[in-house]
Design a protein around this motif. Structure first.
Motif, PDB file in Angstrom:
ATOM      1  N   VAL A  46       0.841  -1.186   0.000  1.00  0.00           N
ATOM      2  CA  VAL A  46       0.000   0.000   0.000  1.00  0.00           C
ATOM      3  C   VAL A  46       0.884   1.246   0.000  1.00  0.00           C
ATOM      4  O   VAL A  46       0.625   2.209  -0.711  1.00  0.00           O
ATOM      5  N   PHE A  47       1.954   1.218   0.807  1.00  0.00           N
ATOM      6  CA  PHE A  47       2.868   2.363   0.858  1.00  0.00           C
ATOM      7  C   PHE A  47       3.481   2.632  -0.512  1.00  0.00           C
ATOM      8  O   PHE A  47       3.493   3.762  -0.999  1.00  0.00           O
ATOM      9  N   LEU A  48       3.965   1.564  -1.156  1.00  0.00           N
ATOM     10  CA  LEU A  48       4.611   1.731  -2.445  1.00  0.00           C
ATOM     11  C   LEU A  48       3.620   2.131  -3.529  1.00  0.00           C
ATOM     12  O   LEU A  48       3.951   2.890  -4.434  1.00  0.00           O
ATOM     13  N   PRO A  53      -3.203   6.280  -6.504  1.00  0.00           N
ATOM     14  CA  PRO A  53      -4.217   7.290  -6.201  1.00  0.00           C
ATOM     15  C   PRO A  53      -3.679   8.707  -6.254  1.00  0.00           C
ATOM     16  O   PRO A  53      -4.390   9.627  -6.664  1.00  0.00           O
ATOM     17  N   ILE A  54      -2.426   8.896  -5.829  1.00  0.00           N
ATOM     18  CA  ILE A  54      -1.847  10.237  -5.889  1.00  0.00           C
ATOM     19  C   ILE A  54      -1.800  10.723  -7.326  1.00  0.00           C
ATOM     20  O   ILE A  54      -2.194  11.852  -7.646  1.00  0.00           O
ATOM     21  N   GLY A 242      -9.010   3.619  -3.926  1.00  0.00           N
ATOM     22  CA  GLY A 242      -9.031   2.167  -3.983  1.00  0.00           C
ATOM     23  C   GLY A 242      -7.947   1.564  -4.839  1.00  0.00           C
ATOM     24  O   GLY A 242      -7.629   0.370  -4.702  1.00  0.00           O
ATOM     25  N   LEU A 243      -7.344   2.367  -5.708  1.00  0.00           N
ATOM     26  CA  LEU A 243      -6.272   1.846  -6.568  1.00  0.00           C
ATOM     27  C   LEU A 243      -5.056   1.413  -5.755  1.00  0.00           C
ATOM     28  O   LEU A 243      -4.257   0.601  -6.228  1.00  0.00           O
ATOM     29  N   ALA A 244      -4.919   1.953  -4.535  1.00  0.00           N
ATOM     30  CA  ALA A 244      -3.794   1.563  -3.681  1.00  0.00           C
ATOM     31  C   ALA A 244      -3.873   0.100  -3.293  1.00  0.00           C
ATOM     32  O   ALA A 244      -2.866  -0.508  -2.931  1.00  0.00           O
ATOM     33  N   VAL A 245      -5.066  -0.490  -3.370  1.00  0.00           N
ATOM     34  CA  VAL A 245      -5.239  -1.914  -3.090  1.00  0.00           C
ATOM     35  C   VAL A 245      -5.442  -2.703  -4.378  1.00  0.00           C
ATOM     36  O   VAL A 245      -4.838  -3.760  -4.583  1.00  0.00           O
ATOM     37  N   ILE A 249      -2.853  -5.816  -6.213  1.00  0.00           N
ATOM     38  CA  ILE A 249      -3.421  -7.161  -6.363  1.00  0.00           C
ATOM     39  C   ILE A 249      -3.381  -7.583  -7.829  1.00  0.00           C
ATOM     40  O   ILE A 249      -2.978  -8.708  -8.162  1.00  0.00           O
ATOM     41  N   LEU A 250      -3.783  -6.687  -8.719  1.00  0.00           N
ATOM     42  CA  LEU A 250      -3.744  -6.990 -10.151  1.00  0.00           C
ATOM     43  C   LEU A 250      -2.316  -7.206 -10.629  1.00  0.00           C
ATOM     44  O   LEU A 250      -2.050  -8.066 -11.471  1.00  0.00           O
ATOM     45  N   GLY A 251      -1.384  -6.422 -10.074  1.00  0.00           N
ATOM     46  CA  GLY A 251       0.015  -6.573 -10.463  1.00  0.00           C
ATOM     47  C   GLY A 251       0.562  -7.942 -10.079  1.00  0.00           C
ATOM     48  O   GLY A 251       1.187  -8.626 -10.892  1.00  0.00           O
ATOM     49  N   HIS A 252       0.319  -8.349  -8.848  1.00  0.00           N
ATOM     50  CA  HIS A 252       0.762  -9.671  -8.407  1.00  0.00           C
ATOM     51  C   HIS A 252       0.077 -10.777  -9.216  1.00  0.00           C
ATOM     52  O   HIS A 252       0.705 -11.764  -9.611  1.00  0.00           O
TER      53      HIS A 252
END
Length: 268
Positions: A46-48, A53-54, A242-245, A249-252
């Motif tokens: 989430v941090f990375l 979202p930013i 919500g893109l932070a989550v 998930i989609l990337g992994h």
């Protein structure tokens, strides 16, 4: 020699990894595995991935000016074209977790030492060019239908799009053109970046492998594309938080989808 290396990789010729045929169930299994990767250390990811979202809020703010307002939707939707580039670090984390290596957040930046870095940058540049072309096409379509005087407020823009004949033409034609861009990106990079992280095959071979994987698995790849699109829409409400989550998930999950579709063996 450098250009050839980018195109063909470190070997003497183009690599042609074998492709597996998968089913829709495999797509959802990849999504499940992506969630497990994210859930392992969510605070790190989430941090990375706050960049998503930013960046979305920045895009929305930048587009709030009079001249850029009609590009708000193309910017938000076109941002997905750059997602595979931003997710490269997440592919690396999933790769390391798969083989039992350390998955500390700093390894997100390990791609800078990859032998395939030149090829990765080449593919990234291709996506940036497609993103710019998409914006140019979207702007040209808007100007053709509404002239060179843009909407001055969101309410006026909404009225133009949903309450006028030209607006419905813009909505239908614009989304059709966007669909073409999405298909091009999905088919050419669905496994390209993960493949380059695992093996330096070169940009051309990575794209060719991705296209072959798509042609061999059209329905699963289409379902994956719909999942990505739905995830981006859900993650963008409200204000892209919500893109932070969703994005990690989609990337992994993309890494695991790659592992299901592509067989990488020495010399192929």
């Amino acid at each position: 020699m450098t250009a050839f290396h980018v195109m063909a990789g470190s070997g003497a010729g183009l690599a042609h990894p074998d492709i597996r045929r998968i089913g829709v169930a495999d797509v959802f299994d990849a999504l499940r595995l992506g969630w497990q990767d994210f859930n392992a250390k969510p605070s790190h990811y989430v941090f990375l991935c706050l960049i998503y979202p930013i960046a979305g809020v920045v895009l929305a703010t930048w587009s709030s000016g009079v001249n850029m307002l009609p590009l708000l939707y193309p910017l938000a939707s076109g941002f997905a074209l750059l997602g595979p580039v931003a997710a490269i670090g997440l592919y690396e984390i999933s790769r390391r977790r798969e083989i039992g290596m350390d998955t500390s957040w700093r390894h997100v930046f390990a791609v800078r030492r990859s032998p395939a870095l030149a090829s990765i940058l080449g593919l990234a540049f291709m996506l940036v060019v497609l993103f710019v072309v998409w914006l140019v096409v979207a702007q040209a379509l808007y100007m053709k239908l509404f002239g060179d005087v843009p909407a001055t407020s969101l309410s006026q823009l909404a009225h133009q799009v949903f309450a006028t004949e030209q607006g419905w033409s813009l909505f239908l034609v614009g989304n059709a053109v966007g669909f073409v861009f999405a298909v091009i990106v999905l088919s050419t990079v669905v496994v390209s970046f993960p493949l380059l992280l695992e093996r330096d095959v070169g940009a051309v071979a990575a794209i060719e492998t991705s296209v072959r994987a798509t042609l061999a698995n059209p329905v699963p790849v289409a379902v994956w594309g719909l999942i990505v699109a739905a995830g981006l829409v859900i993650g963008s409400i409200p204000v892209f938080v919500g893109l932070a989550v969703i994005m990690p998930i989609l990337g992994h999950a993309t890494w695991h989808l790659y592992r299901k579709m592509v067989v990488v063996t020495k010399g192929k």
